[in-house]
Design an enzyme around this catalytic site. Structure first.
Site: not given
Ligand code: AMP
Length: 196
Positions: A13, A88, A127, A135, A146
């Site tokens: 994404k 989400r 990877r 991270r 996740r």
């Molecule tokens: P991402 O980089 O979008 O995969 O997000 C990394 C982490 O940030 C996720 O695993 C969640 O812990 C948190 N996170 C990111 N966006 C959201 C969201 N819209 N709602 C809740 N937690 C989020």
């Protein structure tokens, strides 16, 4: 044009949002990136989010909505916004609708990145083998957590947008260029200026 990008972790994404935002001068709002920056600088938001992110859990809706409102106040996004990794949960989706409506804006499409869990796990393993862990949440165990959270809490958001007639599903397993083409083609009627 306002878009949301929804897909499991590692579906690509961020890369696609970045490319599309560059090409069409959209703002690129990645809630994950904002949270990671907050964790790195240990702001109050970062301190609240850190452990949840490390565990692969979602950050509470209220914090995410606050973050979103702050971003939109601080940025002028006249061409549109790509919401990457948001919404989400169903409450986040309805809050986004209300927020856009209050600003006299609307959502044009929700792009779903479809990709198998097994492929995501395979991609992550290779990877990590090549580049190491980048991270805190970059482990196979956290990925599985996740993915479970995605299927449980984020899948209903897909049905929500499908029912609104806004869902555009693309094959996230394809290579980067063809995923980009699928997105552009899917949005074609919206992206082209009238009469083009
Ligand atoms: P991402 O980089 O979008 O995969 O997000 C990394 C982490 O940030 C996720 O695993 C969640 O812990 C948190 N996170 C990111 N966006 C959201 C969201 N819209 N709602 C809740 N937690 C989020």
């Amino acid at each position: 044009m306002n878009l949301v990008f929804i897909g499991p972790p590692g579906a690509g994404k961020g890369t696609q949002a970045w490319r599309l935002a560059e090409k069409y001068s959209f703002c690129h709002l990645s809630t994950g990136d904002i949270l990671r920056a907050a964790v790195a600088s240990q702001t109050p938001l970062g301190l609240q989010a850190e452990q949840l992110m490390r565990d692969g859990a979602l950050v509470p809706d209220a914090l995410i909505l606050e973050l979103l409102e702050t971003y939109l106040k601080e940025h002028s996004c006249s061409s549109g916004v790509i919401f990457d990794g948001f919404p989400r949960t169903l409450p986040q989706a309805s809050a986004l609708g209300e927020l856009l409506a209050r600003a006299g804006m609307s959502l044009h499409a929700a792009v779903e990145f479809r990709i198998d869990d097994a492929l995501l796990e395979e991609r992550m393993r290779s990877r990590i083998a090549q580049m190491g862990v980048a991270r805190a949440d970059d482990t196979v165990e956290t990925l599985r957590k996740r993915l479970a959270v995605y299927h449980e809490q984020t899948s209903p958001v897909l049905s929500y947008y499908r029912n609104c007639g806004l869902l555009l599903s693309i094959d996230g397993a394809a290579d980067v260029d063809s995923v980009f083409q699928q997105i552009e083609k899917g949005l074609l009627f919206e992206l082209l200026p009238e009469g083009a």
